[in-house]
Scaffold this motif. Structure first.
Motif, PDB file in Angstrom:
ATOM      1  N   UNK A  65       0.806  -1.222   0.000  1.00 50.91           N
ATOM      2  CA  UNK A  65       0.000   0.000   0.000  1.00 50.91           C
ATOM      3  C   UNK A  65       0.841   1.274   0.000  1.00 50.91           C
ATOM      4  N   UNK A  66       2.136   1.167  -0.339  1.00 47.91           N
ATOM      5  CA  UNK A  66       2.956   2.376  -0.385  1.00 47.91           C
ATOM      6  C   UNK A  66       4.175   2.176  -1.274  1.00 47.91           C
ATOM      7  N   UNK A  67       4.725   3.299  -1.711  1.00 43.01           N
ATOM      8  CA  UNK A  67       5.939   3.316  -2.516  1.00 43.01           C
ATOM      9  C   UNK A  67       7.036   3.999  -1.701  1.00 43.01           C
ATOM     10  N   UNK A  68       8.244   3.445  -1.769  1.00 43.31           N
ATOM     11  CA  UNK A  68       9.395   4.035  -1.087  1.00 43.31           C
ATOM     12  C   UNK A  68      10.527   4.209  -2.107  1.00 43.31           C
ATOM     13  N   UNK A  69      11.030   5.424  -2.205  1.00 47.27           N
ATOM     14  CA  UNK A  69      12.102   5.708  -3.158  1.00 47.27           C
ATOM     15  C   UNK A  69      13.443   5.292  -2.565  1.00 47.27           C
ATOM     16  N   UNK A  70      14.143   4.453  -3.299  1.00 48.04           N
ATOM     17  CA  UNK A  70      15.478   4.040  -2.871  1.00 48.04           C
ATOM     18  C   UNK A  70      16.562   4.895  -3.515  1.00 48.04           C
ATOM     19  N   UNK A  71      16.355   5.289  -4.772  1.00 49.69           N
ATOM     20  CA  UNK A  71      17.324   6.113  -5.492  1.00 49.69           C
ATOM     21  C   UNK A  71      16.581   7.089  -6.395  1.00 49.69           C
ATOM     22  N   UNK A  72      17.160   8.258  -6.594  1.00 47.71           N
ATOM     23  CA  UNK A  72      16.593   9.257  -7.492  1.00 47.71           C
ATOM     24  C   UNK A  72      17.743   9.999  -8.166  1.00 47.71           C
ATOM     25  N   UNK A  73      18.003   9.658  -9.415  1.00 48.65           N
ATOM     26  CA  UNK A  73      19.103  10.273 -10.164  1.00 48.65           C
ATOM     27  C   UNK A  73      18.536  11.355 -11.073  1.00 48.65           C
ATOM     28  N   UNK A  74      18.934  12.585 -10.832  1.00 45.94           N
ATOM     29  CA  UNK A  74      18.396  13.738 -11.551  1.00 45.94           C
ATOM     30  C   UNK A  74      18.798  13.735 -13.020  1.00 45.94           C
ATOM     31  N   UNK A  75      17.796  13.923 -13.904  1.00 45.96           N
ATOM     32  CA  UNK A  75      18.035  14.062 -15.339  1.00 45.96           C
ATOM     33  C   UNK A  75      17.899  15.503 -15.802  1.00 45.96           C
ATOM     34  N   UNK A  76      16.821  16.148 -15.367  1.00 48.50           N
ATOM     35  CA  UNK A  76      16.508  17.501 -15.818  1.00 48.50           C
ATOM     36  C   UNK A  76      15.775  18.223 -14.704  1.00 48.50           C
ATOM     37  N   UNK A  77      16.089  19.499 -14.536  1.00 47.40           N
ATOM     38  CA  UNK A  77      15.421  20.295 -13.514  1.00 47.40           C
ATOM     39  C   UNK A  77      14.899  21.580 -14.162  1.00 47.40           C
ATOM     40  N   UNK A  78      13.702  21.983 -13.751  1.00 43.92           N
ATOM     41  CA  UNK A  78      13.078  23.180 -14.313  1.00 43.92           C
ATOM     42  C   UNK A  78      13.014  24.295 -13.265  1.00 43.92           C
ATOM     43  N   UNK A  79      14.103  24.446 -12.510  1.00 44.59           N
ATOM     44  CA  UNK A  79      14.138  25.436 -11.443  1.00 44.59           C
ATOM     45  C   UNK A  79      13.975  26.868 -11.959  1.00 44.59           C
ATOM     46  N   UNK A  80      14.414  27.116 -13.195  1.00 40.48           N
ATOM     47  CA  UNK A  80      14.340  28.494 -13.697  1.00 40.48           C
ATOM     48  C   UNK A  80      12.897  28.988 -13.818  1.00 40.48           C
ATOM     49  N   UNK A  81      11.948  28.086 -13.835  1.00 42.64           N
ATOM     50  CA  UNK A  81      10.543  28.502 -13.870  1.00 42.64           C
ATOM     51  C   UNK A  81      10.160  29.238 -12.589  1.00 42.64           C
ATOM     52  N   UNK A  82      10.863  28.942 -11.502  1.00 46.41           N
ATOM     53  CA  UNK A  82      10.517  29.547 -10.217  1.00 46.41           C
ATOM     54  C   UNK A  82      10.853  31.034 -10.155  1.00 46.41           C
ATOM     55  N   UNK A  83      11.607  31.514 -11.112  1.00 48.12           N
ATOM     56  CA  UNK A  83      11.967  32.932 -11.141  1.00 48.12           C
ATOM     57  C   UNK A  83      10.865  33.808 -11.732  1.00 48.12           C
ATOM     58  N   UNK A  84       9.820  33.173 -12.267  1.00 45.52           N
ATOM     59  CA  UNK A  84       8.733  33.902 -12.917  1.00 45.52           C
ATOM     60  C   UNK A  84       7.407  33.360 -12.385  1.00 45.52           C
ATOM     61  N   UNK A  85       6.643  34.203 -11.696  1.00 43.27           N
ATOM     62  CA  UNK A  85       5.408  33.740 -11.068  1.00 43.27           C
ATOM     63  C   UNK A  85       4.393  33.210 -12.071  1.00 43.27           C
ATOM     64  N   UNK A  86       4.325  33.859 -13.232  1.00 35.59           N
ATOM     65  CA  UNK A  86       3.366  33.406 -14.249  1.00 35.59           C
ATOM     66  C   UNK A  86       3.772  32.038 -14.783  1.00 35.59           C
ATOM     67  N   UNK A  87       5.051  31.870 -15.076  1.00 41.96           N
ATOM     68  CA  UNK A  87       5.527  30.590 -15.611  1.00 41.96           C
ATOM     69  C   UNK A  87       5.355  29.454 -14.610  1.00 41.96           C
ATOM     70  N   UNK A  88       5.685  29.717 -13.345  1.00 49.82           N
ATOM     71  CA  UNK A  88       5.568  28.650 -12.355  1.00 49.82           C
ATOM     72  C   UNK A  88       4.110  28.310 -12.088  1.00 49.82           C
ATOM     73  N   UNK A  89       3.230  29.299 -12.162  1.00 47.72           N
ATOM     74  CA  UNK A  89       1.808  29.018 -11.952  1.00 47.72           C
ATOM     75  C   UNK A  89       1.254  28.166 -13.093  1.00 47.72           C
ATOM     76  N   UNK A  90       1.717  28.418 -14.313  1.00 49.25           N
ATOM     77  CA  UNK A  90       1.285  27.597 -15.444  1.00 49.25           C
ATOM     78  C   UNK A  90       1.845  26.182 -15.322  1.00 49.25           C
ATOM     79  N   UNK A  91       3.089  26.065 -14.896  1.00 54.93           N
ATOM     80  CA  UNK A  91       3.692  24.748 -14.682  1.00 54.93           C
ATOM     81  C   UNK A  91       2.926  23.967 -13.620  1.00 54.93           C
ATOM     82  N   UNK A  92       2.530  24.637 -12.550  1.00 54.46           N
ATOM     83  CA  UNK A  92       1.786  23.961 -11.486  1.00 54.46           C
ATOM     84  C   UNK A  92       0.390  23.557 -11.952  1.00 54.46           C
ATOM     85  N   UNK A  93      -0.171  24.337 -12.874  1.00 60.59           N
ATOM     86  CA  UNK A  93      -1.453  23.954 -13.476  1.00 60.59           C
ATOM     87  C   UNK A  93      -1.309  22.648 -14.245  1.00 60.59           C
TER      88      UNK A  93
END
Length: 251
Positions: A65-93
């Motif tokens: 009844x649950x998932x547990x993450x053992x490893x998470x290797x980053x491929x791509x990050x979209x952190x730059x969206x956080x610098x723009x409120x409109x862009x991050x709000x659309x991403x969250x949508x």
């Protein structure tokens, strides 16, 4: 049972000082909620790969009844969206659309690719926000089974009538000859250019789904249609959409 899959973190919650509960749109398992123990510790290898809007390769233990993450290797990050409120709000949508539409335990490669492509286009400033938003709304609806029939008039099979009427509830189009006057108030009258754009969103290759251009007037109607179609067929109202609308009303 162990699962190896790529996925995008679409929601991040803090459980304790060091632990995270993340919601992931995965390629193989659809949307899942998984525990990432000690992932908030910067020294932990999972620190980067389990943050919001990170696309990672996950090694996950699937329990009863649950998932547990053992490893998470980053491929791509979209952190730059956080610098723009409109862009991050659309991403969250888009993230909320994924949480509402994509069920668990189902292969989600096409859905995941659509959202990743949309986030990339937002972050890189490719295409207008209206084009990206409308394309995600309609294409996502189609991927999960709410595919409208926009190939031709459902009555006479006419393909290129000057006027077509799109019935959002039924997901069909009728030409002017087949659409009784009494029914026209229940539909949206679409021009050939609007219909061509909607067809492109539905039937184009995944990497070309955002590659269309229309006038501002046509895009406004397309955005109205795709939003209403998504809301009607998903049976949902999206809180993040209201945030996005509030922010864009000031821009």
């Amino acid at each position: 049972m162990k699962i190896t899959t790529s996925g995008l973190v679409i929601r991040e919650q803090t459980l304790s000082e060091n632990d995270r509960l993340v919601t992931i749109l995965t390629e193989k398992e659809g949307v899942i909620r998984a525990f990432a123990r000690s992932a908030k510790n910067m020294k932990n290898k999972m620190f980067s790969g389990t943050q919001l809007l990170c696309y990672s390769d996950f090694n996950i233990y699937k329990g009863k009844d649950k998932y547990i993450i053992n490893e998470a290797d980053l491929n791509k990050v979209f952190f730059n969206l956080r610098d723009d409120l409109v862009k991050i709000s659309l991403a969250q949508y888009f993230c909320e659309i994924a949480m509402v539409l994509q069920p668990k335990h189902e292969e989600s490669k096409d859905f995941l690719q659509l959202i990743l492509n949309a986030l990339y286009c937002i972050s890189m400033g490719k295409y207008s926000r209206g084009i990206i938003k409308s394309a995600v709304e309609l294409r996502a609806s189609a991927i999960v089974g709410f595919m409208p029939n926009l190939v031709c008039c459902s009555g006479c099979h006419e393909y290129n009538a000057t006027k077509m009427y799109f019935f959002i509830d039924e997901g069909k189009i009728l030409c002017e000859s087949c659409c009784a006057t009494a029914l026209r108030n229940e539909a949206v009258c679409v021009s050939p250019s609007v219909l061509a754009a909607l067809r492109h969103i539905l039937y184009a290759e995944s990497k070309k789904v955002f590659s269309f251009s229309v006038s501002e007037k046509s895009l406004s109607q397309i955005c109205f249609i795709t939003q209403k179609y998504l809301e009607r067929h998903s049976g949902s109202k999206f809180k993040t959409l209201e945030v996005y609308k509030e922010l864009t009303s000031f821009n």
